[in-house]
Design a protein around this motif. Structure first.
Motif, PDB file in Angstrom:
ATOM      1  N   SER A 186       0.825  -1.207   0.000  1.00 53.59           N
ATOM      2  CA  SER A 186       0.000   0.000   0.000  1.00 53.59           C
ATOM      3  C   SER A 186       0.864   1.265   0.000  1.00 53.59           C
ATOM      4  O   SER A 186       0.596   2.218  -0.741  1.00 53.59           O
ATOM      5  CB  SER A 186      -0.925  -0.030   1.215  1.00 53.59           C
ATOM      6  N   GLN A 187       1.895   1.267   0.812  1.00 52.79           N
ATOM      7  CA  GLN A 187       2.783   2.430   0.893  1.00 52.79           C
ATOM      8  C   GLN A 187       3.515   2.657  -0.432  1.00 52.79           C
ATOM      9  O   GLN A 187       3.618   3.793  -0.900  1.00 52.79           O
ATOM     10  CB  GLN A 187       3.790   2.247   2.022  1.00 52.79           C
ATOM     11  N   GLN A 188       4.001   1.597  -1.059  1.00 58.17           N
ATOM     12  CA  GLN A 188       4.722   1.745  -2.322  1.00 58.17           C
ATOM     13  C   GLN A 188       3.795   2.227  -3.428  1.00 58.17           C
ATOM     14  O   GLN A 188       4.194   3.023  -4.273  1.00 58.17           O
ATOM     15  CB  GLN A 188       5.404   0.428  -2.709  1.00 58.17           C
ATOM     16  N   GLU A 214       1.276   4.200  -3.010  1.00 58.42           N
ATOM     17  CA  GLU A 214       1.097   5.634  -2.782  1.00 58.42           C
ATOM     18  C   GLU A 214       2.300   6.432  -3.275  1.00 58.42           C
ATOM     19  O   GLU A 214       2.152   7.486  -3.890  1.00 58.42           O
ATOM     20  CB  GLU A 214       0.839   5.916  -1.306  1.00 58.42           C
ATOM     21  N   GLY A 246       0.467   8.149  -5.972  1.00 56.87           N
ATOM     22  CA  GLY A 246      -0.261   9.163  -5.211  1.00 56.87           C
ATOM     23  C   GLY A 246      -1.587   8.655  -4.677  1.00 56.87           C
ATOM     24  O   GLY A 246      -2.299   9.377  -3.987  1.00 56.87           O
ATOM     25  N   VAL A 247      -1.939   7.411  -5.003  1.00 56.20           N
ATOM     26  CA  VAL A 247      -3.194   6.818  -4.548  1.00 56.20           C
ATOM     27  C   VAL A 247      -2.964   6.195  -3.182  1.00 56.20           C
ATOM     28  O   VAL A 247      -2.083   5.357  -3.015  1.00 56.20           O
ATOM     29  CB  VAL A 247      -3.701   5.745  -5.542  1.00 56.20           C
ATOM     30  N   ARG A 248      -3.765   6.615  -2.224  1.00 57.32           N
ATOM     31  CA  ARG A 248      -3.666   6.063  -0.869  1.00 57.32           C
ATOM     32  C   ARG A 248      -4.749   5.001  -0.703  1.00 57.32           C
ATOM     33  O   ARG A 248      -5.936   5.300  -0.709  1.00 57.32           O
ATOM     34  CB  ARG A 248      -3.845   7.155   0.174  1.00 57.32           C
ATOM     35  N   LEU A 249      -4.303   3.773  -0.589  1.00 54.22           N
ATOM     36  CA  LEU A 249      -5.223   2.657  -0.370  1.00 54.22           C
ATOM     37  C   LEU A 249      -4.977   2.086   1.017  1.00 54.22           C
ATOM     38  O   LEU A 249      -3.823   1.955   1.437  1.00 54.22           O
ATOM     39  CB  LEU A 249      -4.966   1.531  -1.376  1.00 54.22           C
ATOM     40  N   PRO A 250      -6.026   1.706   1.699  1.00 55.39           N
ATOM     41  CA  PRO A 250      -5.814   1.018   2.977  1.00 55.39           C
ATOM     42  C   PRO A 250      -5.223  -0.363   2.699  1.00 55.39           C
ATOM     43  O   PRO A 250      -5.463  -0.954   1.650  1.00 55.39           O
ATOM     44  CB  PRO A 250      -7.214   0.914   3.573  1.00 55.39           C
ATOM     45  N   VAL A 253      -6.399   0.427  -8.191  1.00 54.36           N
ATOM     46  CA  VAL A 253      -5.554   1.620  -8.243  1.00 54.36           C
ATOM     47  C   VAL A 253      -5.931   2.478  -9.449  1.00 54.36           C
ATOM     48  O   VAL A 253      -6.083   3.702  -9.329  1.00 54.36           O
ATOM     49  CB  VAL A 253      -4.054   1.241  -8.282  1.00 54.36           C
ATOM     50  N   SER A 260      -9.137   4.308  -8.919  1.00 50.00           N
ATOM     51  CA  SER A 260      -8.912   5.429  -7.994  1.00 50.00           C
ATOM     52  C   SER A 260      -8.227   6.593  -8.703  1.00 50.00           C
ATOM     53  O   SER A 260      -8.578   7.755  -8.486  1.00 50.00           O
ATOM     54  CB  SER A 260      -8.056   4.978  -6.813  1.00 50.00           C
TER      55      SER A 260
END
Length: 87
Positions: free
Chosen positions: A47-49, A51, A55-59, A76, A79
Motif C-alpha cells: 500500500s505504501q509503495q 502511494e 499518489g493513490v492512498r489505499l488502505p 488503483v 482510484s
C-alpha cells in the motif's frame, strides 16, 4: 485541445511492487497474496509503495480484498481515474 490521458499503473508494475514487498525475484499477475505468505505488514508495504508511485492512498485492507497484482491494479487505476475526473 487533445484530451489528456489518465495516468495508470500497469500489471507488470504492480507485480514489481509485490515482488519487492515479498523480497522475491518475480511474481506474476495472478499470484495470490495469501498463497505467497502475505500478512498485514506485507500489505502495508504494498500500500505504501503504491502511494509513492501513484499518489493513490489505499488502505492495506484493499490488498486483502484484491489479493492479486492484476486485481489490485484495477483498483488503483479506478482510484486514479476518479481523482483525475474530480480535478
Amino acid at each position: 485541445m487533445p484530451e489528456l490521458e489518465t495516468p495508470s499503473m500497469t500489471v507488470p508494475e504492480m507485480a514489481e511492487v509485490w515482488s519487492s514487498a515479498f523480497g522475491t525475484a518475480h511474481l506474476g499477475p495472478h499470484d495470490d497474496f495469501f498463497d505467497c505468505g502475505g500478512h498485514s505488514l506485507t500489505a502495508a508495504r504494498i500500500s505504501q509503495q503504491i502511494e509513492v508511485l501513484t499518489g493513490v492512498r489505499l488502505p492495506a485492507l484493499a490488498v486483502f480484498d484484491n489479493p492479486t497484482p492484476a486485481g489490485l491494479t484495477e483498483v488503483v487505476n479506478r482510484s486514479m481515474q476518479h481523482a483525475a475526473e474530480g480535478s
